[in-house]
Design an enzyme around this catalytic site. Structure first.
Site, PDB file in Angstrom:
ATOM      1  N   LYS A   9      43.353   4.346   3.593  1.00  0.00           N
ATOM      2  CA  LYS A   9      43.472   5.287   2.518  1.00  0.00           C
ATOM      3  C   LYS A   9      45.063   5.486   2.700  1.00  0.00           C
ATOM      4  O   LYS A   9      45.512   6.256   3.493  1.00  0.00           O
ATOM      5  CB  LYS A   9      42.859   6.575   2.740  1.00  0.00           C
ATOM      6  N   GLY A  67      43.599  20.387  -0.459  1.00  0.00           N
ATOM      7  CA  GLY A  67      43.487  21.758   0.341  1.00  0.00           C
ATOM      8  C   GLY A  67      43.230  22.925  -0.696  1.00  0.00           C
ATOM      9  O   GLY A  67      43.272  24.030  -0.097  1.00  0.00           O
ATOM     10  N   ALA A 100      40.909  15.057  -3.423  1.00  0.00           N
ATOM     11  CA  ALA A 100      41.545  16.294  -3.351  1.00  0.00           C
ATOM     12  C   ALA A 100      41.379  17.389  -4.355  1.00  0.00           C
ATOM     13  O   ALA A 100      41.357  16.888  -5.455  1.00  0.00           O
ATOM     14  CB  ALA A 100      43.161  15.808  -3.165  1.00  0.00           C
ATOM     15  N   GLY A 101      41.445  18.305  -3.771  1.00  0.00           N
ATOM     16  CA  GLY A 101      41.255  19.649  -4.908  1.00  0.00           C
ATOM     17  C   GLY A 101      39.607  20.198  -5.139  1.00  0.00           C
ATOM     18  O   GLY A 101      39.633  21.361  -5.836  1.00  0.00           O
ATOM     19  N   ASN A 119      37.646  17.091   2.215  1.00  0.00           N
ATOM     20  CA  ASN A 119      37.448  17.627   3.545  1.00  0.00           C
ATOM     21  C   ASN A 119      37.391  18.990   3.505  1.00  0.00           C
ATOM     22  O   ASN A 119      36.578  19.718   4.158  1.00  0.00           O
ATOM     23  CB  ASN A 119      38.809  16.905   4.284  1.00  0.00           C
ATOM     24  N   THR A 120      38.348  19.813   3.092  1.00  0.00           N
ATOM     25  CA  THR A 120      38.713  21.189   3.455  1.00  0.00           C
ATOM     26  C   THR A 120      37.349  21.899   2.506  1.00  0.00           C
ATOM     27  O   THR A 120      37.062  23.080   3.265  1.00  0.00           O
ATOM     28  CB  THR A 120      40.173  21.687   2.442  1.00  0.00           C
TER      29      THR A 120
END
Lengths: 65, 261
Positions: free
Chosen positions: B103, B164, B190-191, B212-213
């Site tokens: 990635k 994040g 992301a987001g 992830n977050t």
């Protein structure tokens, strides 16, 4: 003999190979090694001798996104 | 239905369209449980200096997230220039015995963690020339997404909102345009903040979502991992089913004929 290991100054014996270094450090698991930004393949650990002022990086996989 | 709806990245079929990161968990046990619960088959990791002289009994991430079980996706998080991104990928390939799926992210600044797209293009070119299979994190710009596809990236991963941030899909129209134009997998990366965000990404036609977050920082990460798994599956099914058209006024669901009153 002074070298840099993962960003820190470090003294090791002359003629130390990568194989010896990782054995001395008791490094385990999966890792990869660069000397002066050149990757050292695992197959070359035994024959690769560390020199004065070499910049050694040992990296591993950690949590990330 | 979902069994025949596998998606493919770099020639490998996956049944899960949820890709997850391994950062920000309390410990490796929580990481393991969350990832197992999510059903993800592709799992991102970061490459960092090994802490020398650490407690030998400490487990390694790859002992818990085994490359035999998961497709490990090393990232270039924290790289702000082409050289460090390419160098990180080469170290990752050595570390993972020649594994070449990565990635790529080349960041622009610390406040937004937005991609530096020109540098990302240059890094992608160098990595593809060096036989890497590149999944690229980029902006939600349809023109840039097409560029990355044309140069040979195996997947294009536009952000939904800053890394994040948990702000959700900020520009669904761009994401939809990117999907419509694409002939490689498009993944929102992301987001995403909660399950509905993941479902929206899938309803827009994305091939998958990387997060992830949203899982790791949920109050109960394991439960959120489960929610995300279902959201990805239901969003995908809704996309395949094809939603009804929107209309401005009501349309009765019960027959308007046969009234006895």
């Amino acid at each position: 003999m002074d070298v840099t290991l993962n960003g820190d100054a470090c003294t090791i014996e002359q003629e130390t190979t990568i194989e010896k270094l990782i054995s001395n450090l008791a490094v385990e698991g999966k890792f990869a090694i660069e000397i002066n930004q050149q990757i050292i393949p695992r197959s070359k650990y035994a024959e690769t001798v560390i020199h004065l002022d070499d910049n050694i990086e040992i990296v591993q996989a950690i949590g990330g996104g | 239905m979902t069994k025949t709806d596998a998606f493919s990245i770099a020639g490998i079929d996956y049944s899960s369209r949820l890709l997850v990161g391994t950062g920000k968990y309390i410990d490796l046990n929580e990481t393991k449980n969350a990832i197992e619960t999510s059903g993800a088959q592709i799992v991102t990791v970061a490459i960092r200096r090994l802490k020398i002289g650490q407690n030998e009994e400490q487990q390694n991430l790859l002992d818990v997230i085994s490359p035999d079980k998961y497709t490990i996706l090393p990232n270039t998080a924290g790289c702000y220039d082409v050289e460090s991104a390419v160098r990180t990928c080469r170290l990752a390939r050595e570390l993972l015995n020649g594994h070449d799926l990565i990635k790529l992210e080349v960041l622009g600044d610390e406040k937004t963690l937005f991609p530096d797209v020109p540098r990302t293009l240059e890094a992608a070119k160098q990595l593809i020339d060096d036989d890497f299979k590149v999944m690229v994190y980029t902006s939600d710009d349809p023109i840039m997404a097409k560029r990355f596809e044309e140069m040979g990236c195996v997947a294009v991963m536009p952000l939904a909102a800053p890394i994040g941030s948990g702000l959700g899909i900020r520009n669904p129209y761009n994401i939809r345009t990117i999907v419509e134009n694409a002939s490689v997998p498009i993944l929102v990366d992301a987001g995403v903040g909660t399950a509905s965000d993941a479902a929206i990404a899938m309803e827009l036609g994305c091939d998958g979502v990387l997060m992830n977050t949203a899982i790791a920082q949920a109050k109960n990460p394991i439960l959120m991992a489960s929610a995300m798994r279902k959201a990805i599956e239901s969003g995908r099914e809704a996309y395949l089913a094809g939603r009804m058209s929107r209309r401005a006024y009501a349309s009765a669901s019960s027959p308007i004929n046969g009234h006895f009153f």
